[in-house]
Design a protein around this motif. Structure first.
Motif, PDB file in Angstrom:
ATOM      1  N   THR A  62       0.823  -1.211   0.000  1.00 26.01           N
ATOM      2  CA  THR A  62       0.000   0.000   0.000  1.00 26.01           C
ATOM      3  C   THR A  62       0.857   1.261   0.000  1.00 26.01           C
ATOM      4  O   THR A  62       0.664   2.165  -0.812  1.00 26.01           O
ATOM      5  N   SER A  63       1.808   1.311   0.931  1.00 25.12           N
ATOM      6  CA  SER A  63       2.633   2.527   1.023  1.00 25.12           C
ATOM      7  C   SER A  63       3.614   2.630  -0.133  1.00 25.12           C
ATOM      8  O   SER A  63       3.951   3.740  -0.558  1.00 25.12           O
ATOM      9  N   GLY A  64       4.057   1.515  -0.677  1.00 21.06           N
ATOM     10  CA  GLY A  64       4.956   1.562  -1.832  1.00 21.06           C
ATOM     11  C   GLY A  64       4.272   2.101  -3.071  1.00 21.06           C
ATOM     12  O   GLY A  64       4.850   2.892  -3.824  1.00 21.06           O
ATOM     13  N   ALA A  65       3.020   1.696  -3.269  1.00 27.35           N
ATOM     14  CA  ALA A  65       2.269   2.223  -4.409  1.00 27.35           C
ATOM     15  C   ALA A  65       2.034   3.718  -4.260  1.00 27.35           C
ATOM     16  O   ALA A  65       2.140   4.480  -5.232  1.00 27.35           O
ATOM     17  N   ALA A  66       1.734   4.147  -3.036  1.00 24.96           N
ATOM     18  CA  ALA A  66       1.534   5.578  -2.795  1.00 24.96           C
ATOM     19  C   ALA A  66       2.843   6.345  -2.955  1.00 24.96           C
ATOM     20  O   ALA A  66       2.856   7.473  -3.464  1.00 24.96           O
ATOM     21  N   ALA A  67       3.955   5.743  -2.537  1.00 28.62           N
ATOM     22  CA  ALA A  67       5.256   6.402  -2.658  1.00 28.62           C
ATOM     23  C   ALA A  67       5.655   6.575  -4.116  1.00 28.62           C
ATOM     24  O   ALA A  67       6.187   7.623  -4.514  1.00 28.62           O
ATOM     25  N   VAL A  68       5.395   5.573  -4.926  1.00 30.13           N
ATOM     26  CA  VAL A  68       5.703   5.677  -6.355  1.00 30.13           C
ATOM     27  C   VAL A  68       4.846   6.747  -7.007  1.00 30.13           C
ATOM     28  O   VAL A  68       5.322   7.550  -7.810  1.00 30.13           O
ATOM     29  N   PRO A  75       9.149  14.701  -7.603  1.00 30.60           N
ATOM     30  CA  PRO A  75      10.345  13.904  -7.290  1.00 30.60           C
ATOM     31  C   PRO A  75      10.982  14.249  -5.941  1.00 30.60           C
ATOM     32  O   PRO A  75      11.647  13.405  -5.339  1.00 30.60           O
ATOM     33  N   GLU A  76      10.761  15.438  -5.435  1.00 35.54           N
ATOM     34  CA  GLU A  76      11.355  15.809  -4.143  1.00 35.54           C
ATOM     35  C   GLU A  76      10.652  15.127  -2.967  1.00 35.54           C
ATOM     36  O   GLU A  76      11.141  15.177  -1.841  1.00 35.54           O
ATOM     37  N   MET A  77       9.535  14.474  -3.202  1.00 31.92           N
ATOM     38  CA  MET A  77       8.802  13.763  -2.148  1.00 31.92           C
ATOM     39  C   MET A  77       9.313  12.338  -1.927  1.00 31.92           C
ATOM     40  O   MET A  77       8.825  11.644  -1.035  1.00 31.92           O
ATOM     41  N   PHE A  78      10.300  11.914  -2.695  1.00 30.21           N
ATOM     42  CA  PHE A  78      10.767  10.528  -2.609  1.00 30.21           C
ATOM     43  C   PHE A  78      11.308  10.201  -1.219  1.00 30.21           C
ATOM     44  O   PHE A  78      11.009   9.146  -0.657  1.00 30.21           O
ATOM     45  N   GLY A  79      12.102  11.081  -0.656  1.00 32.28           N
ATOM     46  CA  GLY A  79      12.697  10.832   0.658  1.00 32.28           C
ATOM     47  C   GLY A  79      11.661  10.693   1.752  1.00 32.28           C
ATOM     48  O   GLY A  79      11.776   9.833   2.636  1.00 32.28           O
ATOM     49  N   LYS A  80      10.654  11.547   1.712  1.00 30.95           N
ATOM     50  CA  LYS A  80       9.600  11.470   2.727  1.00 30.95           C
ATOM     51  C   LYS A  80       8.725  10.240   2.523  1.00 30.95           C
ATOM     52  O   LYS A  80       8.269   9.623   3.481  1.00 30.95           O
ATOM     53  N   ALA A  81       8.479   9.878   1.289  1.00 30.38           N
ATOM     54  CA  ALA A  81       7.599   8.744   1.007  1.00 30.38           C
ATOM     55  C   ALA A  81       8.264   7.418   1.355  1.00 30.38           C
ATOM     56  O   ALA A  81       7.587   6.474   1.791  1.00 30.38           O
TER      57      ALA A  81
END
Length: 107
Positions: A62-68, A75-81
């Protein structure tokens, strides 16, 4: 999706009930108490790592799909996700730790 979760919960309920009844039956037949306790600890260790792995897999999916999805838009949200993905993965490590403690503490 709701039926799958209900099925998993029913299987876990019947497995734990069966394990408890097996332990009671072994104790009534005159088996040594340490053998019964060791078997139940091994069963508990297996359930701990299995359920923790199942929950971790659901959380990572679930969280991996949301992170992608979030990192595709920004792209700057990658670290937080990726932090949320790592938190879901930690559940499996906690289950492994509990299983290790259960399995090694019982004679």
């Amino acid at each position: 999706m709701k039926h799958g979760r209900r099925l998993i919960m029913a299987i876990l309920l019947f497995a734990s009930l069966g394990a408890a009844l097996t332990g009671v039956a072994a104790a009534q037949e005159g088996a040594s108490p340490t053998a019964s306790v060791g078997g139940m600890a091994a069963l508990g260790a297996g359930l701990a790592i299995g359920i923790a792995g199942l929950g971790s897999g659901i959380g990572v999916g679930t969280s991996g799909a949301a992170a992608v999805g979030a990192s595709a838009e920004k792209p700057e949200m990658f670290g937080k996700a990726i932090i949320f993905v790592a938190l879901a993965e930690a559940v499996a490590i906690y289950g492994l730790l509990i299983a290790f403690l259960l399995y090694t503490k019982v004679p």
